[in-house]
Design a protein around this motif. Structure first.
Motif, PDB file in Angstrom:
ATOM      1  N   GLU A 119       0.828  -1.207   0.000  1.00  0.00           N
ATOM      2  CA  GLU A 119       0.000   0.000   0.000  1.00  0.00           C
ATOM      3  C   GLU A 119       0.865   1.261   0.000  1.00  0.00           C
ATOM      4  O   GLU A 119       0.551   2.237  -0.684  1.00  0.00           O
ATOM      5  N   VAL A 123      -0.472   2.430  -3.288  1.00  0.00           N
ATOM      6  CA  VAL A 123      -1.832   2.917  -3.010  1.00  0.00           C
ATOM      7  C   VAL A 123      -1.821   4.294  -2.361  1.00  0.00           C
ATOM      8  O   VAL A 123      -2.431   5.237  -2.877  1.00  0.00           O
ATOM      9  N   PHE A 182      -7.816  -2.603   3.332  1.00  0.00           N
ATOM     10  CA  PHE A 182      -7.311  -2.245   1.998  1.00  0.00           C
ATOM     11  C   PHE A 182      -8.358  -1.458   1.207  1.00  0.00           C
ATOM     12  O   PHE A 182      -8.033  -0.439   0.580  1.00  0.00           O
ATOM     13  N   TYR A 186      -7.939   2.289  -0.180  1.00  0.00           N
ATOM     14  CA  TYR A 186      -8.069   2.598  -1.613  1.00  0.00           C
ATOM     15  C   TYR A 186      -9.025   3.777  -1.825  1.00  0.00           C
ATOM     16  O   TYR A 186      -8.737   4.679  -2.619  1.00  0.00           O
TER      17      TYR A 186
END
Length: 279
Positions: A119, A123, A182, A186
């Motif tokens: 991430e 991300v 997650f 996002y």
């Protein structure tokens, strides 16, 4: 002596007993500090406070002014990489992870920190910097808690199995925690990618998923993941870490909600901090 039926009996280890108490107390204290406005030096809150102190002509934040700084992305990698290496390396240490429970615990911890690193790389969107000593402190904390969780599990070998087996429900809860965390990370990254919001940092009121009900659903799912670790391990130390993490993230969630209220007059009163309809 009575002992909860969902935990292994405590091992004869003064180190693990001490670390259980220290982990719970330190994380709970960190959560109270967040509520009182004393934030760790890696959040939007710290940057606002540091900038405000400097602009006001005071001393500002000492770490920002004189200490070594990393880019925020690099700082988070420093924070997460040691724990990932420890969890992965446990499989290479002879006798360290024996049996399904120990193997699943180490695998779950490795998956957790691998997700965090991925991430960070692909991300999250970062601005600003992080003091090197803060990154190192967080990294040491995660490394120590991960290694101690695996060690406490190792010490449970030969002890009577808990009457209530939570191993596979724990694996499921870890999976739910990873997926939910997650997904909401996002959504936050897409918010920043769209631009606008609070100046050049692009802060907006998050939308979608459980953001419609709470300010920090990503923290809620992280807490679920840590209680998943505790259910896989079924050791007092893992439960202490999960409880301390919940206390800390509850404090951060309340501070975050307060921050959004201060930034956006239209922030909905119905949105709670962490738990839908409750907290």
């Amino acid at each position: 002596m009575w002992w909860p039926p969902f935990l292994y009996p405590p091992p004869a280890s003064a180190y693990v007993a001490a670390m259980s108490a220290v982990s719970l107390a330190s994380m709970a204290n960190a959560g109270l500090a967040e509520l009182r406005g004393r934030h760790m030096a890696y959040s939007k809150f710290w940057h606002v406070v540091a900038a405000g102190s400097t602009a006001g002509g005071g001393k500002g934040n000492g770490k920002q002014a004189g200490g070594a700084l990393l880019r925020s992305r690099d700082g988070m990698l420093v924070a997460y990489a040691p724990a990932l290496l420890a969890a992965a390396a446990s499989f290479a240490v002879p006798g360290a992870v024996v049996g399904a429970r120990a193997q699943l615990l180490s695998a779950a911890l490795a998956a957790h920190f691998l997700k965090r690193i991925l991430e960070v790389l692909f991300v999250h969107r970062y601005s600003g910097s992080m003091p090197l000593d803060t990154a190192a402190t967080i990294g040491c904390s995660y490394l120590l808690s991960t290694a101690t969780m695996i060690y406490a599990q190792h010490l449970s070998r030969g002890l009577p199995e808990p009457p209530v087996d939570l191993l596979y429900p724990g694996v499921l809860l870890v999976a739910v925690g990873l997926a939910g965390n997650f997904y909401h990370h996002y959504l936050l990254s897409r918010l920043r990618a769209d631009g606008g919001g609070d100046g050049d940092k692009g802060y907006k009121i998050p939308r979608g998923g459980l953001f419609e009900l709470v300010t920090c659903p990503h923290y809620l799912f992280e807490i679920l993941g840590f209680f998943g670790f505790a259910m896989i391990a079924q050791t007092a130390y893992a439960l202490a870490v999960a409880t301390g993490t919940a206390a800390y993230l509850a404090g951060r969630s309340c501070a975050t909600r307060r921050w959004y209220e201060s930034k956006f007059e239209e922030f909905p009163a119905r949105i709670k901090a962490l738990v839908p309809y409750l907290l």
